[in-house]
Scaffold this motif. Structure first.
Motif, mmCIF file in Angstrom:
data_model
loop_
_atom_site.group_PDB
_atom_site.id
_atom_site.type_symbol
_atom_site.label_atom_id
_atom_site.label_comp_id
_atom_site.label_asym_id
_atom_site.label_seq_id
_atom_site.Cartn_x
_atom_site.Cartn_y
_atom_site.Cartn_z
ATOM 1 N N ILE A 267 -6.136 16.361 3.375
ATOM 2 C CA ILE A 267 -5.798 16.593 4.774
ATOM 3 C C ILE A 267 -5.374 15.267 5.399
ATOM 4 C CG2 ILE A 267 -6.730 17.190 7.048
ATOM 5 C CD1 ILE A 267 -6.337 19.641 5.441
ATOM 6 N N HIS A 268 -6.184 14.242 5.233
ATOM 7 C CA HIS A 268 -5.919 12.897 5.744
ATOM 8 C C HIS A 268 -5.711 11.970 4.549
ATOM 9 C CE1 HIS A 268 -8.048 9.044 7.374
ATOM 10 N NE2 HIS A 268 -6.729 8.895 7.439
ATOM 11 N N ASP A 269 -4.608 11.284 4.521
ATOM 12 C CA ASP A 269 -4.286 10.414 3.383
ATOM 13 C C ASP A 269 -5.190 9.184 3.404
ATOM 14 O OD1 ASP A 269 -3.164 9.114 1.279
ATOM 15 O OD2 ASP A 269 -1.097 9.337 1.945
ATOM 16 N N ALA A 270 -6.372 9.318 2.798
ATOM 17 C CA ALA A 270 -7.351 8.235 2.842
ATOM 18 C C ALA A 270 -7.780 7.744 1.464
ATOM 19 C CB ALA A 270 -8.592 8.684 3.624
ATOM 20 N N ALA A 271 -7.739 8.605 0.456
ATOM 21 C CA ALA A 271 -8.300 8.260 -0.855
ATOM 22 C C ALA A 271 -7.255 7.811 -1.869
ATOM 23 C CB ALA A 271 -9.072 9.450 -1.413
ATOM 24 N N THR A 272 -6.069 7.469 -1.399
ATOM 25 C CA THR A 272 -4.992 7.100 -2.316
ATOM 26 C C THR A 272 -5.324 5.862 -3.143
ATOM 27 O OG1 THR A 272 -3.316 8.105 -0.897
ATOM 28 C CG2 THR A 272 -2.565 6.441 -2.458
ATOM 29 N N THR B 147 -0.097 15.488 1.166
ATOM 30 C CA THR B 147 -1.079 15.325 2.245
ATOM 31 C C THR B 147 -0.527 15.907 3.538
ATOM 32 O OG1 THR B 147 -0.252 13.147 2.898
ATOM 33 C CG2 THR B 147 -1.964 13.203 1.209
ATOM 34 N N LEU B 148 -1.446 16.286 4.432
ATOM 35 C CA LEU B 148 -1.034 16.842 5.719
ATOM 36 C C LEU B 148 -0.868 15.739 6.759
ATOM 37 C CD1 LEU B 148 -0.480 19.292 7.523
ATOM 38 C CD2 LEU B 148 -2.945 19.382 8.013
ATOM 39 N N LEU B 149 -1.853 14.861 6.849
ATOM 40 C CA LEU B 149 -1.829 13.775 7.821
ATOM 41 C C LEU B 149 -1.612 12.450 7.109
ATOM 42 C CD1 LEU B 149 -4.968 14.822 9.924
ATOM 43 C CD2 LEU B 149 -2.583 15.464 10.315
ATOM 44 N N GLY B 150 -1.082 11.470 7.852
ATOM 45 C CA GLY B 150 -0.804 10.163 7.264
ATOM 46 C C GLY B 150 -2.043 9.284 7.194
ATOM 47 N N PHE B 151 -1.811 7.999 6.913
ATOM 48 C CA PHE B 151 -2.899 7.034 6.774
ATOM 49 C C PHE B 151 -3.736 6.932 8.045
ATOM 50 C CE2 PHE B 151 0.362 4.897 3.908
ATOM 51 C CZ PHE B 151 -0.150 5.476 2.768
ATOM 52 N N SER B 152 -3.077 7.037 9.197
ATOM 53 C CA SER B 152 -3.769 6.867 10.474
ATOM 54 C C SER B 152 -4.002 8.195 11.178
ATOM 55 C CB SER B 152 -2.961 5.918 11.379
ATOM 56 O OG SER B 152 -2.790 4.672 10.758
#
Length: 399
Positions: free
Chosen positions: A296-301, A314-319
Motif C-alpha cells: 500500500i505504502h512504498d516503504a519496504a523496498t 504499490t499504491l502510495l509512494g515513499f511519502s
C-alpha cells in the motif's frame, strides 16, 4: 546523626562525576534505537516523533521543538521522511551537527555530519566554485588542470568533488590518446583515416564519461536503490555501516565518552551482522518462490532489494502520496495477473484494502515500518527487522 549526614554529603561531593552526555535528538524510532544502543551507559537521546505520529507529515510539539533547538547532534532520515523538520533544522545554530542517514542534503555526503550556519554556506560556496573550475578546465581542454581543481576541492573537504576527481582520473586513461589522435588529424590535413581517429577519440571520450558515471555511482557506498526513498533503516547492512558514522558524530560532540561510544558501536555492529544473516534465512523461502510483494505504502523496498525479493506494484509512494483511482485499478490488475502478498500498515484504509483484494487470491499481511508498537530504545531496531522477516515468511506460508 548530623555528623553522619555531613560525612555522607562530603563523600558524595568527593565522588567523581561522570562526564555529561551531549544533547542528542533523533527523528524516528528505528534510528533512535540505534543511537540509544550506542549511547548506552552515557545518556539517552530524545525521540522527536513519539506514539502513533506519522513523521511524514507531523509537526513538532513545542517541547520537542525546544529539544531540537538546543541539541548538539541531530540524527534524522532526511526531508523526504519528515517534511515538518525541514525548516526547524535549517534554522539550527551553527554549532549543531546534523546527520542525515537517508540521503544527500545541501550538497553534503549523505552519511556525513555537518555544522549549519556560516560553515555550511562556505562549504556550499566552495563546492559551487570548484564545480565552475571543473567546467572551465573542461572547456579549455586543460584536463590536468581540472584534475588539480578536484584535488583542491578534496583538500577543502568537498566530498562530492572527490567523486569528480575519480571521474577525471578514469577519464585520463584516454585523454592523452585522444589528444594524439586530434594532433594527427590536424597534421595530415584531416584526411578520412584521421577523421575516423578523431571520431573514435570522441567516442572513447564519451565512453569514458559513461565509465566515470558508473565509478561515481560505485563510490556512493550508502546510495539508495531508489532516489527519494527515505526508509533506509529497513536495510540492515546499510544501518550496520551507519553505526560507525553515528559513533563518530557522538564522539565529536562528546569526546569525554568517545571510548564508550566506540565500544557500544562495535557491539551493535556485531549484533546487526548476526541479524543480517538471520534475516537472510527468514527470507529464503519467499526469495526462492519468487512471490511478488505488493505494498500500500512504498516503504519496504530497501529490505526487499537487499534480500533479493520480488517487488510488486504499490499504491502510495515513499511519502504516502498518491492513491488515485488509476493507481487502485493498476494495482488490482497486477494482483490478478500475478497473485502474491499485499503488505499493508496499521493505518491503511480498510476500504482500500477491500477494494484491492476483492475477487483476488491475495494474502494480506501487516507491518509497521516504524515499529511504533515496539518499546522505544535499545533493541527496538532489531525487533523491528525480525518482525519484518517474520511477515515475509508468512507471505509464503499461505501462497
Amino acid at each position: 546523626m548530623l555528623r553522619r549526614s555531613l560525612f555522607a554529603a562530603l563523600l558524595l561531593t568527593a565522588s567523581p562525576v561522570a562526564a555529561s552526555a551531549a544533547d542528542v535528538v533523533v527523528s524516528i524510532r528505528p534510528l533512535h534505537s540505534l543511537v540509544s544502543s550506542i549511547m548506552k551507559g552515557v545518556g539517552e537521546p530524545t525521540l522527536l516523533f513519539e506514539g502513533q505520529t506519522d513523521p511524514h507529515t507531523a509537526q513538532l510539539t513545542p517541547s520537542r521543538a525546544r529539544s531540537l533547538s538546543s541539541a548538539d547532534l541531530v540524527v534524522w532520515a532526511g526531508p523526504d521522511m519528515s517534511t515538518g523538520l525541514i525548516k526547524p533544522i535549517e534554522s539550527l545554530a551553527s554549532g549543531t551537527t546534523v546527520l542525515n542517514l537517508a540521503g544527500e542534503e545541501d550538497g553534503h555526503d549523505d552519511h556525513s555530519g555537518h555544522d549549519h550556519g556560516a560553515e555550511k554556506k562556505e562549504a556550499k560556496a566552495d563546492d559551487h566554485d570548484d564545480h565552475d573550475h571543473a567546467k572551465e578546465a573542461k572547456a579549455d581542454g586543460h584536463d590536468h588542470d581540472d584534475h588539480d581543481h578536484a584535488k583542491d576541492a578534496k583538500a577543502d573537504g568537498q566530498e562530492h568533488d572527490a567523486h569528480d576527481q575519480a571521474k577525471e582520473a578514469k577519464a585520463d586513461e584516454h585523454d592523452h590518446d585522444d589528444h594524439d589522435h586530434a594532433k594527427e588529424a590536424k597534421a595530415d590535413g584531416h584526411d578520412h583515416d584521421d577523421h575516423d581517429h578523431a571520431k573514435e577519440a570522441k567516442a572513447d571520450d564519451h565512453d569514458d564519461h559513461n565509465h566515470a558515471k558508473e565509478a561515481k555511482a560505485d563510490d556512493h557506498d550508502h546510495a539508495h536503490a531508489h532516489e527519494g526513498d527515505p526508509h533506509v533503516w529497513l536495510d540492515p547492512h546499510e544501518m550496520e555501516e551507519a553505526v560507525g558514522t553515528i559513533a563518530a558524530a557522538l564522539s565529536k560532540a562528546d569526546p569525554d565518552n568517545a571510548a564508550t561510544y566506540e565500544a557500544n558501536a562495535k557491539a551493535l555492529s556485531d549484533s546487526l551482522e548476526a541479524l543480517e544473516e538471520e534475516l537472510r534465512g527468514k527470507t529464503a523461502a519467499i526469495r526462492d518462490s519468487q512471490t511478488p510483494i505488493y505494498q500500500i505504502h512504498d516503504a519496504a523496498t530497501h529490505f526487499m532489494e537487499h534480500y533479493e525479493l520480488v517487488k510488486g506494484a504499490t499504491l502510495l509512494g515513499f511519502s504516502t502520496e498518491g492513491g488515485s483511482a488509476k493507481a487502485m485499478s493498476e494495482l488490482r490488475e497486477a494482483l490478478a495477473a500475478k497473485p502474491g502478498c499485499l503488505l499493508i500498515e496499521p493505518g491503511s484504509k480498510a476500504s482500500q484494502v477491500a477494494t484491492l483484494t476483492e475477487g483476488r487470491t491475495t494474502k494480506v499481511v501487516t507491518f509497521d515500518p516504524l515499529g511504533r508498537d515496539i518499546e522505544a530504545g535499545p533493541g527496538q531496531y532489531e525487533a523491528l527487522l525480525r518482525s519484518l522477516g517474520d511477515v515475509m515468511a508468512e507471505c509464503v506460508e499461505s501462497s
